[in-house]
Design a protein around this motif. Structure first.
Motif, PDB file in Angstrom:
ATOM      1  N   SER A  93      17.583   2.388  -3.345  1.00 36.53           N
ATOM      2  CA  SER A  93      17.529   3.761  -2.990  1.00 36.53           C
ATOM      3  C   SER A  93      17.316   4.507  -4.406  1.00 36.53           C
ATOM      4  O   SER A  93      17.654   4.099  -5.391  1.00 36.53           O
ATOM      5  CB  SER A  93      18.609   4.198  -2.271  1.00 36.53           C
ATOM      6  OG  SER A  93      19.724   4.221  -3.038  1.00 36.53           O
ATOM      7  N   TRP A  94      16.711   5.625  -4.262  1.00 36.11           N
ATOM      8  CA  TRP A  94      16.572   6.500  -5.565  1.00 36.11           C
ATOM      9  C   TRP A  94      16.765   8.121  -5.126  1.00 36.11           C
ATOM     10  O   TRP A  94      16.707   8.556  -4.165  1.00 36.11           O
ATOM     11  CB  TRP A  94      15.467   6.131  -5.798  1.00 36.11           C
ATOM     12  CG  TRP A  94      14.254   6.324  -5.217  1.00 36.11           C
ATOM     13  CD1 TRP A  94      13.312   7.407  -4.762  1.00 36.11           C
ATOM     14  CD2 TRP A  94      13.648   5.254  -4.380  1.00 36.11           C
ATOM     15  NE1 TRP A  94      12.422   7.435  -3.650  1.00 36.11           N
ATOM     16  CE2 TRP A  94      12.558   6.109  -3.166  1.00 36.11           C
ATOM     17  CE3 TRP A  94      13.976   4.162  -3.889  1.00 36.11           C
ATOM     18  CZ2 TRP A  94      11.829   5.382  -2.559  1.00 36.11           C
ATOM     19  CZ3 TRP A  94      13.192   3.309  -2.750  1.00 36.11           C
ATOM     20  CH2 TRP A  94      12.133   3.953  -2.161  1.00 36.11           C
ATOM     21  N   GLN A  95      16.690   9.067  -6.315  1.00 36.42           N
ATOM     22  CA  GLN A  95      16.749  10.395  -6.148  1.00 36.42           C
ATOM     23  C   GLN A  95      15.215  10.781  -6.133  1.00 36.42           C
ATOM     24  O   GLN A  95      14.233   9.907  -6.747  1.00 36.42           O
ATOM     25  CB  GLN A  95      17.444  10.771  -7.353  1.00 36.42           C
ATOM     26  CG  GLN A  95      19.028  10.805  -7.117  1.00 36.42           C
ATOM     27  CD  GLN A  95      19.514  11.284  -8.609  1.00 36.42           C
ATOM     28  OE1 GLN A  95      19.236  11.024  -9.796  1.00 36.42           O
ATOM     29  NE2 GLN A  95      20.600  12.045  -8.429  1.00 36.42           N
ATOM     30  N   ALA A 145      18.572  15.507 -13.738  1.00 37.46           N
ATOM     31  CA  ALA A 145      17.405  16.628 -13.072  1.00 37.46           C
ATOM     32  C   ALA A 145      16.257  16.969 -13.743  1.00 37.46           C
ATOM     33  O   ALA A 145      14.955  17.166 -13.335  1.00 37.46           O
ATOM     34  CB  ALA A 145      18.071  17.669 -12.353  1.00 37.46           C
ATOM     35  N   THR A 176      19.037   6.508 -10.405  1.00 40.07           N
ATOM     36  CA  THR A 176      19.500   7.992 -10.732  1.00 40.07           C
ATOM     37  C   THR A 176      18.858   8.554 -12.184  1.00 40.07           C
ATOM     38  O   THR A 176      18.711   7.405 -12.872  1.00 40.07           O
ATOM     39  CB  THR A 176      20.923   8.398 -10.879  1.00 40.07           C
ATOM     40  OG1 THR A 176      21.594   7.614 -11.825  1.00 40.07           O
ATOM     41  CG2 THR A 176      21.449   7.801  -9.302  1.00 40.07           C
ATOM     42  N   ALA A 177      18.852   9.553 -12.291  1.00 38.76           N
ATOM     43  CA  ALA A 177      18.149  10.143 -13.748  1.00 38.76           C
ATOM     44  C   ALA A 177      18.579  11.752 -13.516  1.00 38.76           C
ATOM     45  O   ALA A 177      18.758  12.442 -12.593  1.00 38.76           O
ATOM     46  CB  ALA A 177      16.860   9.994 -13.898  1.00 38.76           C
ATOM     47  N   ARG A 196      20.760   1.745  -6.929  1.00 35.33           N
ATOM     48  CA  ARG A 196      20.473   3.131  -6.720  1.00 35.33           C
ATOM     49  C   ARG A 196      19.994   3.531  -8.081  1.00 35.33           C
ATOM     50  O   ARG A 196      20.808   3.545  -9.045  1.00 35.33           O
ATOM     51  CB  ARG A 196      21.934   3.944  -6.429  1.00 35.33           C
ATOM     52  CG  ARG A 196      21.774   5.354  -6.452  1.00 35.33           C
ATOM     53  CD  ARG A 196      21.255   5.974  -5.216  1.00 35.33           C
ATOM     54  NE  ARG A 196      21.058   7.349  -5.286  1.00 35.33           N
ATOM     55  CZ  ARG A 196      20.126   8.291  -4.284  1.00 35.33           C
ATOM     56  NH1 ARG A 196      19.701   7.358  -3.493  1.00 35.33           N
ATOM     57  NH2 ARG A 196      20.288   9.352  -4.288  1.00 35.33           N
ATOM     58  N   ARG A 241      13.655  14.136 -13.896  1.00 35.50           N
ATOM     59  CA  ARG A 241      13.041  14.068 -12.717  1.00 35.50           C
ATOM     60  C   ARG A 241      12.116  15.002 -12.420  1.00 35.50           C
ATOM     61  O   ARG A 241      10.838  14.796 -11.861  1.00 35.50           O
ATOM     62  CB  ARG A 241      13.950  13.916 -11.677  1.00 35.50           C
ATOM     63  CG  ARG A 241      14.919  12.424 -11.684  1.00 35.50           C
ATOM     64  CD  ARG A 241      16.012  12.659 -10.473  1.00 35.50           C
ATOM     65  NE  ARG A 241      16.990  13.314 -10.578  1.00 35.50           N
ATOM     66  CZ  ARG A 241      17.188  13.997  -9.520  1.00 35.50           C
ATOM     67  NH1 ARG A 241      16.605  14.378  -8.516  1.00 35.50           N
ATOM     68  NH2 ARG A 241      18.176  15.035  -9.819  1.00 35.50           N
ATOM     69  N   ILE A 286      11.917  10.060  -9.076  1.00 35.85           N
ATOM     70  CA  ILE A 286      12.093   8.661  -9.863  1.00 35.85           C
ATOM     71  C   ILE A 286      11.036   7.727  -9.676  1.00 35.85           C
ATOM     72  O   ILE A 286      10.948   6.839 -10.267  1.00 35.85           O
ATOM     73  CB  ILE A 286      13.800   8.051  -9.484  1.00 35.85           C
ATOM     74  CG1 ILE A 286      14.578   8.918 -10.241  1.00 35.85           C
ATOM     75  CG2 ILE A 286      13.667   6.718 -10.016  1.00 35.85           C
ATOM     76  CD1 ILE A 286      15.986   8.626 -10.202  1.00 35.85           C
TER      77      ILE A 286
END
Length: 133
Positions: free
Chosen positions: A7-9, A128, A125-126, A123, A131, A12
């Motif tokens: 899963s990812w934000q 904001a 993430t990075a 997961r 992104r 990404i």
């Protein structure tokens, strides 16, 4: 057996990372099959099914729609039924896919397969600003 959920934000490019992971591990990637399952379950088009399978209502939204549905608002009741049907189709497809080694893209696979022995949940993430760029 190797099961990887990923899963990812937003921002990404998780679809590309998941496809590369599947290729590197030599595993099939479960992605569009979930949309197809929702499309079949809801007897609707691909765009509608893609929107529904990604819909994860919050507790507050569920409560509001449930209250409207019990108050006799047919449209709200229909939304509850459609969301439940989509969720059931997504869960069934994820559990079926997890009978063999694969990479499962998004769609709450980490929650649906939380108790699956040997599943690895990734997961991405990075920050904001990264992104957004």
């Amino acid at each position: 057996m190797v099961i990887v959920t990923i899963s990812w934000q937003l921002g990404i490019d998780g679809e590309r990372v998941g496809a590369m992971l599947g290729e590197r591990l030599g595993l099939p990637v479960v992605d569009g099959e979930v949309v197809d399952a929702v499309m079949h379950a809801l007897r609707t088009g691909r765009a509608d099914a893609a929107d529904m399978e990604r819909f994860v209502p919050t507790w507050g939204a569920n409560l509001a729609v449930s209250l409207l549905a019990t108050a006799g608002m047919p449209a709200a009741r229909a939304d509850v039924i459609r969301a439940e049907c989509a969720h059931t189709a997504v869960e069934a497809e994820a559990r079926e896919a997890a009978k063999q080694s694969c990479v499962i893209m998004g769609r709450g696979g980490f929650a649906l397969l939380a108790d699956h022995p040997g599943a690895c949940h990734v997961r991405l993430t990075a920050p904001a600003d990264w992104r957004a760029a």
